[in-house]
Design an enzyme around this catalytic site. Structure first.
Site, PDB file in Angstrom:
ATOM      1  CB  ALA A   1      -3.017 -32.796  37.670  1.00  0.00           C
TER       2      ALA A   1
ATOM      3  CB  ALA B   1     -10.376 -27.739  39.647  1.00  0.00           C
TER       4      ALA B   1
ATOM      5  CB  SER C   1      -3.426 -36.425  36.683  1.00  0.00           C
ATOM      6  OG  SER C   1      -3.963 -36.151  35.418  1.00  0.00           O
TER       7      SER C   1
ATOM      8  CB  ALA D   1     -10.325 -22.856  28.459  1.00  0.00           C
TER       9      ALA D   1
ATOM     10  CG  PHE E   1     -16.804 -14.072  27.347  1.00  0.00           C
ATOM     11  CD1 PHE E   1     -15.680 -13.774  26.603  1.00  0.00           C
ATOM     12  CD2 PHE E   1     -17.116 -15.422  27.563  1.00  0.00           C
ATOM     13  CE1 PHE E   1     -14.881 -14.780  26.080  1.00  0.00           C
ATOM     14  CE2 PHE E   1     -16.318 -16.434  27.040  1.00  0.00           C
ATOM     15  CZ  PHE E   1     -15.201 -16.121  26.293  1.00  0.00           C
TER      16      PHE E   1
ATOM     17  CD  GLN F   1     -22.526 -23.320  28.482  1.00  0.00           C
ATOM     18  OE1 GLN F   1     -21.320 -23.330  28.667  1.00  0.00           O
ATOM     19  NE2 GLN F   1     -23.306 -22.373  28.966  1.00  0.00           N
TER      20      GLN F   1
ATOM     21  CG  HIS G   1     -19.649 -22.816  22.833  1.00  0.00           C
ATOM     22  ND1 HIS G   1     -19.636 -22.079  21.679  1.00  0.00           N
ATOM     23  CD2 HIS G   1     -18.900 -22.125  23.737  1.00  0.00           C
ATOM     24  CE1 HIS G   1     -18.899 -20.986  21.883  1.00  0.00           C
ATOM     25  NE2 HIS G   1     -18.445 -20.988  23.114  1.00  0.00           N
TER      26      HIS G   1
ATOM     27  CG  LEU H   1     -15.062 -23.395  21.672  1.00  0.00           C
ATOM     28  CD1 LEU H   1     -16.556 -23.532  21.825  1.00  0.00           C
ATOM     29  CD2 LEU H   1     -14.425 -22.994  22.980  1.00  0.00           C
TER      30      LEU H   1
ATOM     31  CD  GLU I   1     -19.846 -16.551  24.997  1.00  0.00           C
ATOM     32  OE1 GLU I   1     -20.490 -17.604  24.875  1.00  0.00           O
ATOM     33  OE2 GLU I   1     -19.798 -15.900  26.041  1.00  0.00           O
TER      34      GLU I   1
ATOM     35  NE  ARG J   1     -20.505 -19.975  26.144  1.00  0.00           N
ATOM     36  CZ  ARG J   1     -19.356 -20.328  26.667  1.00  0.00           C
ATOM     37  NH1 ARG J   1     -19.284 -21.423  27.418  1.00  0.00           N
ATOM     38  NH2 ARG J   1     -18.273 -19.618  26.468  1.00  0.00           N
TER      39      ARG J   1
ATOM     40  CG  HIS K   1     -18.615 -25.747  25.761  1.00  0.00           C
ATOM     41  ND1 HIS K   1     -17.379 -25.976  25.204  1.00  0.00           N
ATOM     42  CD2 HIS K   1     -18.494 -24.609  26.480  1.00  0.00           C
ATOM     43  CE1 HIS K   1     -16.553 -25.012  25.585  1.00  0.00           C
ATOM     44  NE2 HIS K   1     -17.193 -24.179  26.377  1.00  0.00           N
TER      45      HIS K   1
ATOM     46  NE  ARG L   1     -19.253 -22.937  31.543  1.00  0.00           N
ATOM     47  CZ  ARG L   1     -18.255 -22.535  30.749  1.00  0.00           C
ATOM     48  NH1 ARG L   1     -17.407 -21.627  31.152  1.00  0.00           N
ATOM     49  NH2 ARG L   1     -18.093 -23.079  29.555  1.00  0.00           N
TER      50      ARG L   1
ATOM     51  CB  SER M   1     -15.222 -15.928  30.763  1.00  0.00           C
ATOM     52  OG  SER M   1     -16.138 -14.938  31.168  1.00  0.00           O
TER      53      SER M   1
HETATM   54  C1  LIG Z   1     -12.823 -26.114  24.215  1.00  0.00           C
HETATM   55  C2  LIG Z   1     -13.208 -25.508  25.511  1.00  0.00           C
HETATM   56  C3  LIG Z   1     -13.079 -24.138  25.709  1.00  0.00           C
HETATM   57  C4  LIG Z   1     -13.427 -23.565  26.929  1.00  0.00           C
HETATM   58  N1  LIG Z   1     -13.267 -22.211  27.091  1.00  0.00           N
HETATM   59  C5  LIG Z   1     -13.557 -21.664  28.294  1.00  0.00           C
HETATM   60  C6  LIG Z   1     -13.337 -20.275  28.520  1.00  0.00           C
HETATM   61  O1  LIG Z   1     -12.879 -19.549  27.653  1.00  0.00           O
HETATM   62  N2  LIG Z   1     -13.642 -19.775  29.730  1.00  0.00           N
HETATM   63  C7  LIG Z   1     -14.125 -20.549  30.741  1.00  0.00           C
HETATM   64  O2  LIG Z   1     -14.361 -20.031  31.820  1.00  0.00           O
HETATM   65  N3  LIG Z   1     -14.337 -21.873  30.555  1.00  0.00           N
HETATM   66  C8  LIG Z   1     -14.060 -22.445  29.356  1.00  0.00           C
HETATM   67  N4  LIG Z   1     -14.268 -23.783  29.178  1.00  0.00           N
HETATM   68  C9  LIG Z   1     -14.652 -24.612  30.313  1.00  0.00           C
HETATM   69  C10 LIG Z   1     -13.457 -24.898  31.193  1.00  0.00           C
HETATM   70  O3  LIG Z   1     -12.287 -24.883  30.438  1.00  0.00           O
HETATM   71  C11 LIG Z   1     -13.547 -26.247  31.888  1.00  0.00           C
HETATM   72  O4  LIG Z   1     -14.762 -26.362  32.522  1.00  0.00           O
HETATM   73  C12 LIG Z   1     -12.436 -26.396  32.902  1.00  0.00           C
HETATM   74  O5  LIG Z   1     -11.190 -26.165  32.320  1.00  0.00           O
HETATM   75  C13 LIG Z   1     -12.438 -27.732  33.596  1.00  0.00           C
HETATM   76  O6  LIG Z   1     -11.306 -27.799  34.458  1.00  0.00           O
HETATM   77  P1  LIG Z   1     -11.124 -28.946  35.527  1.00  0.00           P
HETATM   78  O7  LIG Z   1      -9.885 -28.650  36.272  1.00  0.00           O
HETATM   79  O8  LIG Z   1     -12.379 -29.112  36.280  1.00  0.00           O
HETATM   80  O9  LIG Z   1     -10.970 -30.249  34.652  1.00  0.00           O
HETATM   81  P2  LIG Z   1      -9.869 -30.681  33.544  1.00  0.00           P
HETATM   82  O10 LIG Z   1      -8.962 -29.600  33.161  1.00  0.00           O
HETATM   83  O11 LIG Z   1     -10.633 -31.373  32.490  1.00  0.00           O
HETATM   84  O12 LIG Z   1      -8.988 -31.708  34.327  1.00  0.00           O
HETATM   85  C14 LIG Z   1      -9.478 -32.925  34.783  1.00  0.00           C
HETATM   86  C15 LIG Z   1      -8.344 -33.692  35.406  1.00  0.00           C
HETATM   87  O13 LIG Z   1      -8.856 -34.867  36.003  1.00  0.00           O
HETATM   88  C16 LIG Z   1      -8.066 -35.963  35.651  1.00  0.00           C
HETATM   89  N5  LIG Z   1      -8.869 -37.176  35.717  1.00  0.00           N
HETATM   90  C17 LIG Z   1     -10.096 -37.389  35.184  1.00  0.00           C
HETATM   91  N6  LIG Z   1     -10.490 -38.641  35.460  1.00  0.00           N
HETATM   92  C18 LIG Z   1      -9.509 -39.228  36.189  1.00  0.00           C
HETATM   93  C19 LIG Z   1      -9.327 -40.507  36.767  1.00  0.00           C
HETATM   94  N7  LIG Z   1     -10.232 -41.470  36.646  1.00  0.00           N
HETATM   95  N8  LIG Z   1      -8.186 -40.755  37.449  1.00  0.00           N
HETATM   96  C20 LIG Z   1      -7.221 -39.797  37.557  1.00  0.00           C
HETATM   97  N9  LIG Z   1      -7.353 -38.576  37.013  1.00  0.00           N
HETATM   98  C21 LIG Z   1      -8.472 -38.296  36.356  1.00  0.00           C
HETATM   99  C22 LIG Z   1      -7.529 -35.632  34.283  1.00  0.00           C
HETATM  100  O14 LIG Z   1      -6.352 -36.334  34.030  1.00  0.00           O
HETATM  101  C23 LIG Z   1      -7.275 -34.140  34.423  1.00  0.00           C
HETATM  102  O15 LIG Z   1      -6.011 -33.915  34.986  1.00  0.00           O
HETATM  103  C24 LIG Z   1     -13.935 -24.371  27.961  1.00  0.00           C
HETATM  104  C25 LIG Z   1     -14.075 -25.735  27.755  1.00  0.00           C
HETATM  105  C26 LIG Z   1     -13.739 -26.302  26.544  1.00  0.00           C
HETATM  106  C27 LIG Z   1     -13.933 -27.758  26.358  1.00  0.00           C
END
Ligand SMILES: Cc1cc2nc3c(=O)[nH]c(=O)nc-3n(C[C@H](O)[C@H](O)[C@H](O)COP(=O)(O)OP(=O)(O)OC[C@H]3O[C@@H](n4cnc5c(N)ncnc54)[C@H](O)[C@@H]3O)c2cc1C
Ligand code: FES
Lengths: 583, 249
Positions: A13, A16, A37, A49, A117, A231, A233, A243, A246, A286, A354, A389, A392
């Site tokens: 949750a 995505a 989740s 992020a 960016f 990647q 960072h 972090l 950028e 990066r 990262h 990647r 952003s």
């Molecule tokens: C510090 C930081 C800064 C960033 N800044 C940027 C930015 O400025 N711009 C940009 O485009 N990208 C940025 N990124 C990258 C981007 O934020 C991430 O790639 C993205 O948010 C990932 O989103 P997600 O929904 O895929 O996963 P997440 O938000 O990590 O969510 C994963 C979900 O899966 C659940 N989950 C995992 N395993 C299980 C399991 N076994 N059972 C049940 N639930 C589970 C978790 O509970 C969570 O709800 C950044 C990343 C970091 C770390």
């Protein structure tokens, strides 16, 4: 075992998963959704992020530029049909978030503001100060509360997919509050479980980014694609790995070595002036910036600090007002965690793991090769990021492909045949046994903290910024060994309620499986491309490796590797050009 | 780096074995720049794998790691060892919540209240996506921006004397969130939210102790949000009595 019947189950949750859930709820309000989740949605790591989300909106910018920046940034390993879809949907999705209340930073005119960016030719990164992911996640979470068909299962840890009749039909999950295993019987499953940074010792990722989703799909026979592309960072705080976005450099920050010299000009990213300038110097991509750090370190030009070697990020010339307005979190983080105020002092930084470019193989509909199984977000690889990647693009990817996953999973749920209940139950029992076996194992086996540390060390030495045959081979062997030892790990805590000893153990298991795929994919890619840089094969080799790596799970054994052609529509592989020569 | 030996006195409660909570002490060699969470992770990794607590981001943004540290609710990833007085550090789960296990509290009530205030954009007139963004000036943004910064750590509920007395009280974070949407120039849902926020369990339960704002690690200042809502709902009440409507259209 309790069986929970639903139509679409979503694992994760974060950005995505929430976007997918809303898409199902909007496109098919009559379908039941289970949003599962392991943490409360707003704890998901999207929250961390900072910088922003890319989407063309301003005059003077074009979709074609976003396309070209992304494809070249990815060193031509991007699938261009996916990139096309992505850049077209990007502004629509970011506007949608605006309608849902996301507090984007604004221009005086009231229009949303954008910032430059790395690797992007024009300004197109939408931002909400330097808390963009936080605001995106909370906006999505709060919006999701509107839809009665989204039923949340917070703090449920998913362990396995149920595959019956060649289709994905369920998920097993441990309810953390009780320790009970529950079975979700469903017509479609979407994995949105995030990245895997915790395979490495030093990362910007939160402790929940442990490759669970990737491992679940992998074990179910779905290939993991392009896992060698990890990647780094360039600007993490030493010590914690926190972090600094950028956006610091987008706003005009510079990087200097121990002599106060803007060293990036020595790595084909200069000349340094005029500054700031898109696609040059500190606004290069990066992979190139992190690699430059490695070279500076070898040359002895980095700064020795109490946390090891660093370079300096200089923001002082931005002035207090701009820093407070555009980078308030950065100021707070630097002051708190390394004791420096960027308004007056140089901030120590170093490269830090990262983001995973690779992940669960999907097509542009977010569908995996396993019918009924979809994936989106960082755990997935729809191949818009290629070998590197651009900052952003990921937050936007969550939205565009999260939505797509939701819509296609909903469609599939409508047409799917009746669930094979008894088979699902049988699969569920097998999943439960995997967990109960852990509880039954005798004392005196392997210790989980030790295994995790050894995994971290070997991933850094074999799958770091620069790689070589020997170090990668060693890492492959080490992960094989660790996986064998993992089968002898024993639990010290055998209780049911919120047993984090058990959860950490399961997470390390996931990471070891994904790490295996990373190490073998890296070893077998005998070229240098994007974030995969080899000291023994220093050039890109389009003849042999203009291909995606696919790693297939083989039980205890080494993964089986296969390759898949990259989709090229209109941009033929060329040179990645940054700095003065960049167009 | 210099180390400092610290004693952590951590509340333990495992419902399957313990009749009631008790304290367990651990000696932890802390690095000078550690936060309390680092010390707790040290315990988990090296001294006692059975200790349970929530955490993820280690950068004060995910809101998981709120706990009582020497009697005050705080984020353990933002509380530095160097800032604590000498002597054992007392660590307990967030006050005013039932304990699930060790430092993990039951969040159901908090989650339900967040949802109850309808924390999403409510519009009477929709705007199609094709028409693009709503215009919002920096000044309009500033009006509610501060109230968007809540990370849902629930420290304010632990500090709130009214929530301790009246569990039905909607509480600081949820009310501040309602205010966040009410103040957003794009939103038209204030009257709908007032059904909840101006009810018996809403703003009028607040005694304006201000403890919520004192402990908020993100400086959201929920107390000011509640104060502003009280004024707005009073005005609405008079307006309605005068037959002039009330609430935002
Ligand atoms: C510090 C930081 C800064 C960033 N800044 C940027 C930015 O400025 N711009 C940009 O485009 N990208 C940025 N990124 C990258 C981007 O934020 C991430 O790639 C993205 O948010 C990932 O989103 P997600 O929904 O895929 O996963 P997440 O938000 O990590 O969510 C994963 C979900 O899966 C659940 N989950 C995992 N395993 C299980 C399991 N076994 N059972 C049940 N639930 C589970 C978790 O509970 C969570 O709800 C950044 C990343 C970091 C770390
Ligand atoms: S661990 Fe995320 S707020 Fe402390």
């Amino acid at each position: 075992m309790e069986i929970i019947k639903t139509d679409v189950a979503i694992i994760g949750a974060g950005g995505a998963g929430l976007r997918a859930a809303i898409a199902v709820a909007e496109s098919a309000p009559d379908l039941n959704i289970a949003l599962i989740s392991k943490v409360y949605p707003m704890r998901s790591h999207t929250v961390a992020a900072e910088g922003g989300a890319a989407g063309v909106i301003k005059q003077g910018d074009t979709l074609e530029d976003h396309f070209n920046d992304t494809v070249a940034g990815g060193d031509w390993l991007c699938d261009q049909d996916a990139v096309d879809l992505f850049i077209r949907q990007a502004p629509v999705e970011l506007t949608q978030l605006e309608h849902w209340g996301c507090p984007w930073s604004r221009e005086k005119s009231g229009h949303v503001a954008v910032r430059p960016f790395g690797g992007m030719k024009n300004e197109r990164t939408w931002f909400a100060a330097d808390k963009s992911g936080f605001h995106i996640l909370h906006t999505l979470f709060q919006t999701s509360l509107k839809y009665p068909s989204i039923k949340r299962y917070d703090e449920f840890y998913c362990t396995d997919l149920m595959v019956a009749d060649g289709r994905c039909q369920g998920v097993s999950a441990i309810e953390m509050r009780t320790g009970l295993m529950q079975l979700f019987q469903t017509r479609s499953v979407i994995i949105a479980a995030g990245g895997a940074g915790w395979m490495f010792p030093f990362t910007t990722n939160g402790a929940i980014k442990t490759a669970d989703g990737m491992a679940m799909a992998y074990r179910a026979g779905v290939p993991l694609k392009d896992m060698e592309f990890v990647q780094y960072h360039p600007t993490g705080l030493p010590g914690t790995g926190i972090l600094l976005t950028e956006g610091c450099r987008g706003e005009g920050g510079i990087l200097v070595n121990k002599d106060g010299y803007r060293y990036l000009q020595d790595y084909d990213l200069g000349p340094p002036d005029p500054w700031p300038r898109n696609k040059a110097m500190e606004l290069g991509p990066r992979d190139r910036l992190s690699q430059a750090f490695w070279h500076e370190q070898k040359k002895g030009r980095t700064v020795a600090s109490r946390w090891g070697d660093v370079v300096h990020l200089d923001l002082r010339h931005l002035g207090e007002k701009k820093i407070n307005e555009k980078l308030p979190l950065v100021r707070d983080l630097a002051a708190s965690y390394v004791g420096t105020d960027p308004v007056h002092e140089l901030v120590p930084v170093r490269p830090v793991v990262h983001y995973m470019m690779g992940g669960i193989h999907t097509d542009i509909d977010a569908a995996t090769p396993l019918p009924g199984l979809y994936a989106a977000g960082e755990c997935a690889c729809v191949s818009i990021n290629g070998a590197n990647r651009l900052g952003s693009n990921s937050l936007t990817e969550l939205l565009v492909f999260g939505k797509r996953a939701g819509e296609h999973a909903a469609e599939h749920a409508r047409s799917a045949a009746q669930p094979a209940e008894s088979e699902i139950r049988r699969e569920g029992e097998a999943a439960r046994k995997r967990v109960t076996d852990l509880f039954l194992r005798e004392e005196g086996g392997e210790n989980i903290t030790t295994l995790r540390k050894e995994m971290n060390e070997t991933m850094e030495s074999g799958a770091g910024i620069y790689r070589s045959e020997d170090s990668m081979r060693e890492t492959c062997d080490k992960i094989t060994e660790l996986r064998e030892r993992y089968s002898r790990v024993h639990l010290e805590d055998k209780s049911n309620v919120f047993n984090t000893n058990m959860l950490y153990t399961m997470e390390v298991g996931s990471m070891l499986e994904a790490a295996h795929a990373v190490a073998f994919s890296a070893l077998n890619r005998k070229e240098s491309r994007g974030s995969h840089q080899r000291l023994d094969y220093t050039a890109r080799d389009d003849d042999k490796f203009l291909k995606h790596s696919l790693a297939y799970f083989q039980g205890e054994g080494e993964p089986r590797m296969d390759y898949l052609d990259v989709v090229i529509t209109r941009s033929q592989p060329g040179q990645r050009v940054y700095g003065g020569k960049a167009k | 780096m210099t180390q400092r030996a610290m004693e952590l006195s951590i509340l333990r409660y495992r419902p399957e074995e313990d009749d009631k909570p008790w304290f367990q002490n651990y000696q932890v060699p802390c690095e000078e720049d550690w936060v309390v969470l680092d010390a707790i992770n040290y315990v988990k990794d090296h001294l006692d794998s059975s200790l349970s607590y929530r955490w993820s981001c280690h950068m004060a943004v995910c809101g998981s790691c709120g706990m009582m540290i020497n009697g005050d609710p705080a984020l353990s990833c933002k509380t530095f060892i160097r800032d604590l007085r000498s002597g054992p550090v007392r660590i307990e789960p967030l006050a005013n919540f039932p304990i699930e296990r060790d430092l993990v509290v039951v969040m159901d009530d908090f989650m339900e209240k967040l949802q109850r205030v309808k924390p999403y954009m409510i519009r009477k007139t929709g705007k199609p996506l094709e028409e693009g963004e709503h215009l919002q000036s920096p000044a309009q943004l500033k009006k509610f921006k501060q109230y968007t910064l809540c990370i849902n750590c629930a420290c304010c509920y632990s500090a709130c004397p009214q929530y301790a007395l009246i569990p039905e009280f909607i509480g600081p974070a949820a009310l501040a969130l309602a205010h966040r949407y009410n103040q957003d120039s794009r939103d038209q849902g204030r009257d709908e939210r007032e059904d909840v926020t101006a009810s018996n369990e809403g703003v009028w339960d607040c005694s304006f102790a201000g403890a919520c704002s004192d402990v908020c690690p993100k400086h959201v200042d929920p107390a000011s949000a509640v104060q502003q809502m009280k004024i707005a709902s009073t005005v609405d009440w008079f307006m309605r009595r005068l037959g002039l409507g009330g609430g935002k259209s």
